[in-house]
Design an enzyme around this catalytic site. Structure first.
Site, PDB file in Angstrom:
ATOM      1  N   LYS A  17      18.981  -3.945 -20.756  1.00  0.00           N
ATOM      2  CA  LYS A  17      20.131  -3.365 -21.384  1.00  0.00           C
ATOM      3  C   LYS A  17      20.523  -1.963 -21.825  1.00  0.00           C
ATOM      4  CE  LYS A  17      20.524  -6.550 -24.706  1.00  0.00           C
ATOM      5  NZ  LYS A  17      19.877  -7.464 -24.338  1.00  0.00           N
ATOM      6  N   ARG A  92      26.013 -10.605 -31.355  1.00  0.00           N
ATOM      7  CA  ARG A  92      24.982 -11.633 -31.022  1.00  0.00           C
ATOM      8  C   ARG A  92      25.392 -13.191 -31.426  1.00  0.00           C
ATOM      9  NH1 ARG A  92      20.682  -7.977 -30.867  1.00  0.00           N
ATOM     10  NH2 ARG A  92      18.795  -8.398 -30.433  1.00  0.00           N
ATOM     11  N   ARG A 126       4.715  -4.453 -18.684  1.00  0.00           N
ATOM     12  CA  ARG A 126       4.891  -3.536 -19.396  1.00  0.00           C
ATOM     13  C   ARG A 126       3.672  -3.186 -20.128  1.00  0.00           C
ATOM     14  NH1 ARG A 126      10.426  -4.419 -22.568  1.00  0.00           N
ATOM     15  NH2 ARG A 126       9.290  -5.830 -24.067  1.00  0.00           N
ATOM     16  N   ARG A 159       2.132  -5.108 -25.475  1.00  0.00           N
ATOM     17  CA  ARG A 159       2.949  -5.422 -26.830  1.00  0.00           C
ATOM     18  C   ARG A 159       2.452  -6.991 -27.134  1.00  0.00           C
ATOM     19  NH1 ARG A 159       9.277  -4.233 -27.418  1.00  0.00           N
ATOM     20  NH2 ARG A 159       8.915  -6.201 -28.122  1.00  0.00           N
ATOM     21  N   ARG A 170      11.697 -16.540 -26.140  1.00  0.00           N
ATOM     22  CA  ARG A 170      13.056 -15.636 -26.569  1.00  0.00           C
ATOM     23  C   ARG A 170      14.055 -15.737 -25.756  1.00  0.00           C
ATOM     24  NH1 ARG A 170       9.741 -10.217 -26.666  1.00  0.00           N
ATOM     25  NH2 ARG A 170      11.543  -9.200 -26.669  1.00  0.00           N
TER      26      ARG A 170
HETATM   27  P1  AMP Z   1      16.762  -5.226 -30.932  1.00  0.00           P
HETATM   28  O1  AMP Z   1      16.442  -3.791 -30.841  1.00  0.00           O
HETATM   29  O2  AMP Z   1      18.305  -5.389 -30.344  1.00  0.00           O
HETATM   30  O3  AMP Z   1      15.752  -6.197 -30.399  1.00  0.00           O
HETATM   31  O4  AMP Z   1      16.797  -5.722 -32.413  1.00  0.00           O
HETATM   32  C1  AMP Z   1      15.824  -5.778 -33.311  1.00  0.00           C
HETATM   33  C2  AMP Z   1      16.307  -6.777 -34.557  1.00  0.00           C
HETATM   34  O5  AMP Z   1      17.442  -6.263 -35.289  1.00  0.00           O
HETATM   35  C3  AMP Z   1      16.332  -8.103 -34.195  1.00  0.00           C
HETATM   36  O6  AMP Z   1      15.334  -8.826 -34.093  1.00  0.00           O
HETATM   37  C4  AMP Z   1      17.252  -8.585 -35.456  1.00  0.00           C
HETATM   38  O7  AMP Z   1      16.687  -8.700 -36.547  1.00  0.00           O
HETATM   39  C5  AMP Z   1      18.339  -7.364 -35.759  1.00  0.00           C
HETATM   40  N1  AMP Z   1      19.534  -7.412 -34.792  1.00  0.00           N
HETATM   41  C6  AMP Z   1      19.802  -6.411 -33.891  1.00  0.00           C
HETATM   42  N2  AMP Z   1      21.029  -6.744 -33.522  1.00  0.00           N
HETATM   43  C7  AMP Z   1      21.369  -7.845 -34.410  1.00  0.00           C
HETATM   44  C8  AMP Z   1      22.892  -8.556 -34.439  1.00  0.00           C
HETATM   45  N3  AMP Z   1      23.941  -8.187 -33.639  1.00  0.00           N
HETATM   46  N4  AMP Z   1      22.691  -9.507 -35.430  1.00  0.00           N
HETATM   47  C9  AMP Z   1      21.908  -9.692 -36.113  1.00  0.00           C
HETATM   48  N5  AMP Z   1      20.569  -9.212 -36.049  1.00  0.00           N
HETATM   49  C10 AMP Z   1      20.410  -8.046 -35.316  1.00  0.00           C
END
Ligand code: AMP
Length: 222
Positions: A17, A92, A126, A159, A170
């Site tokens: 993404k 989300r 990775r 990681r 996941r």
């Molecule tokens: P990401 O960088 O997209 O993997 O997001 C990192 C963390 O941010 C996730 O594990 C959630 O804790 C939080 N997060 C990101 N986007 C959302 C969303 N749309 N709704 C709720 N929590 C979010």
């Protein structure tokens, strides 16, 4: 010519993404907004809200809809979003999608699709440098010397959450939470399913062409 468009990219973790968003953002000249980054910025400000956000993010839990919606809405009101934007990591959940549709309706929602096998191959290969942060991939971007960072010479790591078992968990979690969001946009006729198996740098340009051909009516001069 640029395309004035409000987009969101949905897809499992590891589908690319970030790469798609940054290429579309550069080519369309509209901002790429990642909720993960917006939330991390809020945490770094060490405000009361930041501390509350941190308590969820640090445990890998979704931040409550009300908090995320407010943060995203504030960002979308900024002047650089007037010609459109690309959301990555949002919406989300169904309440987030409903909120967005009410306040900032999207033009298209791209669903990036890839099999679990592809995702595992991508994520589990990775490598990163714990010293300077440079990233590698065993198949597509290997370091010149085995497990050694080209930039600083430190030993490379994987990681901790990049094991096949964690990736599978996941992926399944993602499928379960995203399906009401996908159904919501399908009913609105906004969903663009896109096969994301292959080199995301090249595929991003196919996606761009697909989006441009369906949106000629909103091409604007810049
Ligand atoms: P990401 O960088 O997209 O993997 O997001 C990192 C963390 O941010 C996730 O594990 C959630 O804790 C939080 N997060 C990101 N986007 C959302 C969303 N749309 N709704 C709720 N929590 C979010």
């Amino acid at each position: 010519m640029v395309l004035s468009i409000r987009l969101a990219l949905l897809g499992p973790p590891g589908v690319g993404k970030g790469t798609y968003s940054s290429i579309l953002s550069k080519e369309l000249r509209i901002p790429h907004l990642s909720t993960g980054e917006l939330l991390r910025r809020e945490i770094s400000l060490k405000t009361e809200l930041g501390r509350e956000v941190e308590s969820y993010v640090s445990r890998g839990l979704l931040v409550p809809d009300k908090i995320v919606n407010d943060i995203v809405a504030k960002r979308l009101c900024a002047s650089d979003c007037a010609n459109g934007f690309i959301l990555d990591g949002y919406p989300r959940t169904l309440p987030q999608a409903v909120f967005l549709e009410e306040h900032f309706p999207l033009d298209k929602v791209v669903l990036l699709q890839a099999s679990l096998e592809t995702i595992i191959e991508r994520i589990c290969g990775r490598l990163y440098c714990p010293n300077c942060g440079e990233t590698y991939h065993v198949s597509w971007k290997p370091p010149k010397r085995d497990n050694i960072c080209d930039k600083c010479g430190a030993k490379l790591s994987r990681r901790i959450d990049d094991s096949p078992e964690v990736v599978k968990r996941r992926y399944e979690e993602y499928l379960a939470t995203v399906s009401p969001v996908v159904d919501f946009y399908k009913k609105l006729g906004k969903l663009v399913p896109f096969r994301a198996e292959g080199d995301s740098q090249i595929l991003a340009y196919s996606l761009l062409r697909e989006l441009s051909s369906s949106r000629t009516e909103i091409l604007v001069e810049k």
